[in-house]
Enzyme design. Sequence first.
Site, PDB file in Angstrom:
ATOM      1  N   LYS A 247       2.570   0.196  16.281  1.00  0.00           N
ATOM      2  CA  LYS A 247       3.767   0.277  15.454  1.00  0.00           C
ATOM      3  C   LYS A 247       3.802   1.583  14.651  1.00  0.00           C
ATOM      4  CE  LYS A 247       5.874  -2.461  11.694  1.00  0.00           C
ATOM      5  NZ  LYS A 247       5.680  -3.680  10.891  1.00  0.00           N
ATOM      6  N   GLN A 248       2.638   1.962  14.128  1.00  0.00           N
ATOM      7  CA  GLN A 248       2.543   3.099  13.210  1.00  0.00           C
ATOM      8  C   GLN A 248       1.109   3.619  13.243  1.00  0.00           C
ATOM      9  OE1 GLN A 248       3.319  -0.133  10.263  1.00  0.00           O
ATOM     10  NE2 GLN A 248       2.458   1.332   8.825  1.00  0.00           N
TER      11      GLN A 248
ATOM     12  N   GLU B 211       0.632  -3.027  12.720  1.00  0.00           N
ATOM     13  CA  GLU B 211       0.807  -4.482  12.592  1.00  0.00           C
ATOM     14  C   GLU B 211       1.206  -5.164  13.906  1.00  0.00           C
ATOM     15  OE1 GLU B 211       3.605  -4.352   9.394  1.00  0.00           O
ATOM     16  OE2 GLU B 211       2.038  -4.333   7.852  1.00  0.00           O
TER      17      GLU B 211
ATOM     18  N   TRP C 102       0.835  -1.207   0.000  1.00  0.00           N
ATOM     19  CA  TRP C 102       0.000   0.000   0.000  1.00  0.00           C
ATOM     20  C   TRP C 102       0.870   1.257   0.000  1.00  0.00           C
ATOM     21  CZ3 TRP C 102      -2.051   2.626   4.955  1.00  0.00           C
ATOM     22  CH2 TRP C 102      -1.131   2.494   5.995  1.00  0.00           C
ATOM     23  N   ASP C 103       2.148   1.077   0.300  1.00  0.00           N
ATOM     24  CA  ASP C 103       3.107   2.181   0.294  1.00  0.00           C
ATOM     25  C   ASP C 103       2.973   2.992  -0.999  1.00  0.00           C
ATOM     26  OD1 ASP C 103       3.869   0.040   1.976  1.00  0.00           O
ATOM     27  OD2 ASP C 103       5.950   0.668   2.036  1.00  0.00           O
TER      28      ASP C 103
END
Length: 763
Positions: free
Chosen positions: A591-592, A479, A339-340
Amino acid sequence: MMDEKLWFVEQSNYKAYENPKYETVFTLANGYRGLRGWLEFSNYGFPGNLIAGVFDKADSQTTELVNCPNPLVFNIYTENEKLDIDRCVVLDFARKLNMKEGILYSEIKLKTQKGKIIKIASERFVSRSNVHRWGIRYTITPINYSGKLFIENIIDGSITNNEFEPIKKVKHLDVKKGYDLDTGIAIKVVTKDKGIEIVEGTVVRGIGDILQNRKYGVFGEKVREIYEMRVKEGKDYTIEKYGVTYTSRDTDKDPYYLLEEDIKSYLEKGLEKELNLHRDKWKELWDKIDIKIKGDKKAQTGIRFNLFQLSSSAYEKDDRISIAAKGLHGEGYKGHVFWDTEIYMLPFFIYTNPEVAKTLLMYRYNTIDGARKNARENGYEGAQFPWEAADDGTEVTPKWGVDYDGNPVRIWTGDEEFHISSDIAFGVWEYYRTTKDKDFMMNYGIEIVLDTSKFWSSRVEYNEEFDRYEINMVIGPDEFHEHVNNNVYTNYLAKWNIKKGIELAKWLKKEDTNIYEKLLNKLDISEDDINKWREIESKIYIPKDEKSKLIEQFEGYFKLKDITIKEYDENGMPKWPDMEGCKLGETQLIKQPDVVMLMLVLGDEFDLETKKENYEYYEKRTMHKSSLSPSMYSIMGLTVGDTKNAYRYFMKTVLTDLEDNQGNAGLGLHAASTGGSWQCAVFGFGGLYVDKDECLSLKPWIPEKWEELSFKINWRGAILDIAITQEDIRVNSTDNVKIKVFDKEYFVEPNKDLTIKALAYNN
Ligand code: IFM
């Protein structure tokens, strides 16, 4: 002169252990291929010749981008002593990437064990003008001796993948043939599974009659030619190396014929002419993509590095390929596309080079059959795009990896990280909203949006008790938490996807009934199905806290152990807090960005208070263990007024690879972070967004030390030049454009500066 320096990334010290990082940083790429900045005179490091689209599996766990034969091998022997930087005294060492021209310069002075001093200067480029070509010019100076020197030109077909993780080493290539081009050499290799042929050819040419007694030979999987030189102390000797590459992906015929012809014309033309065309191409590109930050040198060079490498990763003439998470800069993540691309990198191309953006989306369109296969195999309908993609749209995420302590772990992302399908649909919409490219939307884009809507309508589960649709057993952008139910990012985006599907179906019916009917027929979607989508969309469950504006990342998240970040390392990154005996997934550490990510992607759906409350809550719990994280916190920080952290996160983002702040730059470029850098500058500090009425809008803020931030964007064909200083905002456009600045409407006339004084918006 000072300004020129802001175009350079420099290395002034040699430390062998840093070779992998610099190989990534100094990668030269043109979207067709990437050549890592491998140092010819060292044995430490990982050469990389990555050609987009050349995927193979062989004995690997899953399909991966093949590391192709290394054409950069160039050995120098003083008498019979091979030059090896790691066994010499390094007297001088400097490498410099000139990003303005796309040239890697190096100047090295070495003293061999036998006391011979030699200087080698070189200029290396990978052509942006003809993607099959690259070249190097060496200038060799024997400083303290006269005598014999040997030059060995090799193409190394013995290369394997995963050298950096020996247990996973895989050989993808069989050498078919070596060619003596007299002068010059070539090799033909073929990939084990897919039978893709790759031909690499190189020719070395001495300026003046300096190369003598050539010998050609094939040594196992290496093809080589060696020349003798008679050299005099203190004299410069120039050698040009010409490189050409073709694969069977480029032609139906034998790619060797293309190579042979191209080498001939390249030699006729000469290195300098190709280099000039390459320079011109970069000039053209920089005119579209450059971002200028006056008053902050580190930020200026940093942002340029990201723009340079992101732009180097795309090739608009091949819509069978996209940009991998590690670009063409390393084997990390096996050359897979995530998806980056759509969420982090695509906006840069949409706003600076829409043709490239379209190609990237066409890659998804061209691989949609693989996505349909994924859906079918998993018991769903429509198109389920793979979490990790290679060349055909089927899922290629490895099932096994290792955790932070090196223990084997099952990777669930390929089974559960479903949000990729709506991320791609979102990319389609964002491209259309900015370009109004109707042809693309009607003939390709809409098919992606409708078939992903169909997927979601089969993926949701009806919960009778609550009369709602749920999406269970998923992984959201964060994640650290697996197998969760009703991740708000996933659910919100699925709802958005279906809603957009309904809206676009209606639009297409009005625009062209013929295409509409054909498409519905092709996708086996009836109008009843679309009516059912309406019901599903309205009842997709979005977990909310009724008492506050806080959004729960997924059902049950707030009940997890609430551990927050207390300490930061010297780079300003969070240190692992005491886990109090809990496993990561049992805590609220993430994580993000996940909720914050949602509020950025679908910014219009949330008010400022909601954004603020959630930013503050989640920022204290985000470990930034992904390079995709800091950029998004920077943009959201600017939205909610946390400007100090926004700048810090911005610098983290632009320096991700330059300072190796994720500790793994050697594995390849953090390509999402390069896109994140552009977004921070333009969407964050530039404050550019498209409002609910599809009006281009600006709400900029720049740090005190920035004298000016300026950039260009393409808005529906008009090129806007936007400059923001502490005193004013200036907008110039090639066409009539309506624009809002701090919610007030202005009209920009072609080639007439619109200047808005700071007073007008500071009040
Ligand atoms: O896509 C990302 C993901 O969000 C976090 N792990 C790395 C992937 C590839 O960059």
